[in-house]
Design an enzyme around this catalytic site. Structure first.
Site, PDB file in Angstrom:
ATOM      1  N   HIS A  64       0.860  -1.177   0.000  1.00 46.02           N
ATOM      2  CA  HIS A  64       0.000   0.000   0.000  1.00 46.02           C
ATOM      3  C   HIS A  64       0.900   1.232   0.000  1.00 46.02           C
ATOM      4  O   HIS A  64       2.105   1.132   0.222  1.00 46.02           O
ATOM      5  CB  HIS A  64      -0.897   0.011   1.249  1.00 46.02           C
ATOM      6  CG  HIS A  64      -0.108   0.200   2.498  1.00 46.02           C
ATOM      7  ND1 HIS A  64       0.509  -0.857   3.157  1.00 46.02           N
ATOM      8  CD2 HIS A  64       0.227   1.317   3.197  1.00 46.02           C
ATOM      9  CE1 HIS A  64       1.174  -0.390   4.205  1.00 46.02           C
ATOM     10  NE2 HIS A  64       1.024   0.924   4.247  1.00 46.02           N
ATOM     11  N   HIS A 105       5.648   6.363  -0.323  1.00 45.25           N
ATOM     12  CA  HIS A 105       6.451   5.164  -0.577  1.00 45.25           C
ATOM     13  C   HIS A 105       5.608   3.912  -0.422  1.00 45.25           C
ATOM     14  O   HIS A 105       4.551   3.931   0.196  1.00 45.25           O
ATOM     15  CB  HIS A 105       7.638   5.106   0.385  1.00 45.25           C
ATOM     16  CG  HIS A 105       7.225   4.902   1.797  1.00 45.25           C
ATOM     17  ND1 HIS A 105       6.743   5.924   2.590  1.00 45.25           N
ATOM     18  CD2 HIS A 105       7.189   3.783   2.573  1.00 45.25           C
ATOM     19  CE1 HIS A 105       6.446   5.443   3.774  1.00 45.25           C
ATOM     20  NE2 HIS A 105       6.693   4.142   3.798  1.00 45.25           N
TER      21      HIS A 105
END
Length: 179
Positions: free
Chosen positions: A47, A131
């Protein structure tokens, strides 16, 4: 021990979820790196974190969800290009990141931060660095890749996740685009 410290809680964060086919592609690319250092993040946990809330009392979750439901984003679904492989030495992670953060992504994070201000979460003061974590306990340089990373994370919604014993469970989600 006060009553407050005994209140049931969950560890929560907002994120953009990855589609199953995207998870598989990223995991295959990571596996092709041939790494024998660190601990791979399970593909089902891939995710892009938008906002980490940390420990949230059960009594606050409904309010958090109500505030998130009021976050409105203009326009079209969001696309984040994950095209850089990086190592964050301090936290010991190998990750994919965008070379350039999309303005719409930054707007979404800011809107979530503003929506969560009334709750006083301490962890929301971290600088946002988009990220997707590939490996934990990674203590080596950035590995060479025969194929440079280029993954397009497309999202038409954002999700509130619970982190529990190394697994992430979606608690609620909201559309990014409203008619």
């Amino acid at each position: 021990m006060s009553d407050e410290s005994r209140e049931p809680f969950k560890r929560l964060f907002f994120a953009l979820n990855c589609a199953p086919e995207q998870r598989r592609a990223i995991a295959q690319w990571r596996n092709a790196l041939g790494l024998n250092i660190g601990r791979p993040v399970p593909a089902e946990n891939f995710h892009l974190t938008l906002l980490f809330l940390g420990t949230v009392g059960m009594a606050q979750i409904a309010g958090v969800c109500e505030a998130a439901a009021n976050v409105r984003m203009p326009g079209v679904p969001l696309t984040v290009v994950l095209d850089r492989l990086e190592v964050w030495r301090r936290s010991g992670v190998l990750l994919l990141a965008p070379a350039q953060a999309e303005p719409q992504l930054l707007q979404l994070v800011y809107a979530l931060e503003q929506a969560m201000l009334p709750f006083g979460f301490e962890d929301t003061r971290r600088e946002f660095r988009p990220h997707l974590t590939l490996m934990r306990n990674y203590r080596a340089p950035v590995p060479e890749s025969a194929t440079p990373p280029e993954f397009f994370l497309r999202a038409d919604r954002f999700t509130l996740f619970e982190s529990h014993k190394g697994r992430y469970r979606a608690l609620a989600e909201w559309p990014l685009v409203y008619a």
